[in-house]
Design a protein around this motif. Structure first.
Motif, PDB file in Angstrom:
ATOM      1  N   THR A  53     -40.239  13.440 -22.836  1.00 48.64           N
ATOM      2  CA  THR A  53     -40.489  11.994 -22.770  1.00 48.64           C
ATOM      3  C   THR A  53     -41.421  11.533 -23.875  1.00 48.64           C
ATOM      4  OG1 THR A  53     -42.388  12.282 -21.279  1.00 48.64           O
ATOM      5  CG2 THR A  53     -40.205  11.976 -20.258  1.00 48.64           C
ATOM      6  N   GLY A  54     -42.133  12.451 -24.505  1.00 43.68           N
ATOM      7  CA  GLY A  54     -43.080  12.119 -25.561  1.00 43.68           C
ATOM      8  C   GLY A  54     -43.645  13.387 -26.156  1.00 43.68           C
TER       9      GLY A  54
ATOM     10  N   ARG B  36     -50.461  16.923 -22.772  1.00 46.44           N
ATOM     11  CA  ARG B  36     -51.745  16.641 -22.120  1.00 46.44           C
ATOM     12  C   ARG B  36     -51.853  15.181 -21.662  1.00 46.44           C
ATOM     13  NH1 ARG B  36     -55.203  14.122 -25.690  1.00 46.44           N
ATOM     14  NH2 ARG B  36     -54.510  14.084 -27.869  1.00 46.44           N
ATOM     15  N   LEU B  37     -50.949  14.325 -22.149  1.00 47.43           N
ATOM     16  CA  LEU B  37     -50.933  12.930 -21.722  1.00 47.43           C
ATOM     17  C   LEU B  37     -49.938  12.695 -20.587  1.00 47.43           C
ATOM     18  CD1 LEU B  37     -51.172  11.057 -25.166  1.00 47.43           C
ATOM     19  CD2 LEU B  37     -53.006  11.632 -23.559  1.00 47.43           C
ATOM     20  N   GLY B  38     -49.430  13.788 -20.029  1.00 45.85           N
ATOM     21  CA  GLY B  38     -48.546  13.669 -18.877  1.00 45.85           C
ATOM     22  C   GLY B  38     -47.073  13.560 -19.204  1.00 45.85           C
ATOM     23  N   HIS B  39     -46.696  13.822 -20.446  1.00 44.82           N
ATOM     24  CA  HIS B  39     -45.272  13.778 -20.782  1.00 44.82           C
ATOM     25  C   HIS B  39     -44.562  14.985 -20.181  1.00 44.82           C
ATOM     26  CE1 HIS B  39     -45.079  10.187 -23.170  1.00 44.82           C
ATOM     27  NE2 HIS B  39     -46.201  10.538 -23.789  1.00 44.82           N
TER      28      HIS B  39
ATOM     29  N   PRO C 275     -37.574  13.241 -15.300  1.00 48.77           N
ATOM     30  CA  PRO C 275     -38.982  13.544 -15.543  1.00 48.77           C
ATOM     31  C   PRO C 275     -39.929  12.824 -14.594  1.00 48.77           C
ATOM     32  CG  PRO C 275     -38.244  11.888 -17.090  1.00 48.77           C
ATOM     33  CD  PRO C 275     -37.037  12.255 -16.244  1.00 48.77           C
ATOM     34  N   GLU C 276     -39.397  11.952 -13.764  1.00 44.30           N
ATOM     35  CA  GLU C 276     -40.219  11.191 -12.817  1.00 44.30           C
ATOM     36  C   GLU C 276     -41.247  10.318 -13.537  1.00 44.30           C
ATOM     37  OE1 GLU C 276     -40.710  13.707  -8.903  1.00 44.30           O
ATOM     38  OE2 GLU C 276     -41.126  15.011 -10.620  1.00 44.30           O
TER      39      GLU C 276
ATOM     40  N   ASP D 282     -42.579  23.604 -27.338  1.00 46.03           N
ATOM     41  CA  ASP D 282     -41.655  23.807 -26.219  1.00 46.03           C
ATOM     42  C   ASP D 282     -42.295  24.644 -25.114  1.00 46.03           C
ATOM     43  OD1 ASP D 282     -38.713  22.973 -27.476  1.00 46.03           O
ATOM     44  OD2 ASP D 282     -40.103  23.783 -28.945  1.00 46.03           O
ATOM     45  N   VAL D 283     -42.984  25.718 -25.514  1.00 46.96           N
ATOM     46  CA  VAL D 283     -43.625  26.575 -24.515  1.00 46.96           C
ATOM     47  C   VAL D 283     -44.712  25.819 -23.769  1.00 46.96           C
ATOM     48  CG1 VAL D 283     -45.073  28.630 -24.218  1.00 46.96           C
ATOM     49  CG2 VAL D 283     -43.050  28.725 -25.692  1.00 46.96           C
ATOM     50  N   GLY D 284     -45.425  24.940 -24.457  1.00 49.89           N
ATOM     51  CA  GLY D 284     -46.449  24.137 -23.788  1.00 49.89           C
ATOM     52  C   GLY D 284     -45.873  23.282 -22.669  1.00 49.89           C
ATOM     53  N   PHE D 285     -44.737  22.647 -22.919  1.00 44.24           N
ATOM     54  CA  PHE D 285     -44.097  21.824 -21.891  1.00 44.24           C
ATOM     55  C   PHE D 285     -43.525  22.690 -20.770  1.00 44.24           C
ATOM     56  CE2 PHE D 285     -44.422  18.376 -24.903  1.00 44.24           C
ATOM     57  CZ  PHE D 285     -44.493  17.253 -24.100  1.00 44.24           C
TER      58      PHE D 285
END
Length: 238
Positions: free
Chosen positions: A11-12, A16-19, A45-46, A94-97
């Motif tokens: 989504t972005g 850390r900003l909730g994406h 993604p809600e 990608d791994v972070g998400f």
């Protein structure tokens, strides 16, 4: 070794900003061939997709409204990648998400489920320092066709990345033969090639000419002698 090439859309840009994840695409590479074994899923993604992200991948909120949330597909995803080596371009993104989504479900992190993660962007920066190394630039540089790519999509990008990775690692096949459980190390062992009964292969004149032409191309690329020609010209030692 099981290799899975993976890409995501989100989504972005900032986890850390909730994406959140909105698409995951995976494709298997076996025996240096891209196979038909894939895993692909759009994800609800809600939350809303940022306009900037939409301009990149073209995936809208309406397209995702009826898709499953990550919790519904997480186990299927892990089953597909388990025990593999992942190949990802700019892997930390990608791994972070993926880690964020898995940790929300108390399912660990990506590296808890795979053998290794290879960052093809880091590889490209070592091979082509000072040059643009995004996927489009690498396709142009390595002769990989991406003419069908107008917007980013996880499965399409994974397929293109698989071809790019194979082009970047051309000629680097390992001489380790995996013999399964019971061998040395991680399920395999070194094989003494001198002990193998290998068939005699007769090379035709046409094949020899094509081989020489290919080596000449490598010489031009490295602006000198490629490893094969350097070894051929090296003096014999007692």
């Amino acid at each position: 070794m099981k290799y899975i090439v993976l890409d995501t859309e989100t989504t972005g840009l900032e986890v850390r900003l909730g994406h959140r994840l909105i698409e995951v695409g995976c494709i298997e590479v076996a025996g240096r061939q891209v196979t038909d074994n894939t895993w692909h899923q759009y994800i609800n993604p809600e939350r809303a997709v940022d306009e900037g992200a939409f301009q990149v991948h073209g995936i809208s909120d309406d397209m995702l409204a009826d898709k499953p949330v990550f919790a519904k597909v997480a186990q299927s995803f892990l089953d597909f990648i388990r025990g593999s080596t992942l190949i990802i371009h700019n892997a930390s993104f990608d791994v972070g998400f993926l880690d964020m989504e898995l940790e929300r479900l108390n399912m660990g992190r990506v590296r808890d489920h795979v053998e290794d993660v290879i960052d093809s962007l880091a590889m490209a920066r070592e091979m082509f320092p000072g040059k643009r190394n995004n996927l489009d630039a690498l396709c142009d540089r390595l002769g990989v066709n991406n003419g069908h790519r107008t917007l980013h999509g996880a499965l399409l990008d994974a397929q293109i990345l698989a071809e790019v990775y194979l082009a970047m690692t051309r000629g680097q096949d390992s001489l380790v033969i995996d013999l399964g459980a019971g061998g040395g190390g991680e399920g395999g062992q070194w094989v003494n090639l001198a002990e193998l009964e290998l068939p005699d292969v007769v090379v035709t004149d046409d094949e020899a000419a094509l081989h020489a032409e290919y080596l000449a191309t490598l010489d031009r690329e490295v602006k000198g002698k490629c490893v094969w020609n350097a070894l051929q010209d090296a003096p014999e030692t007692a």
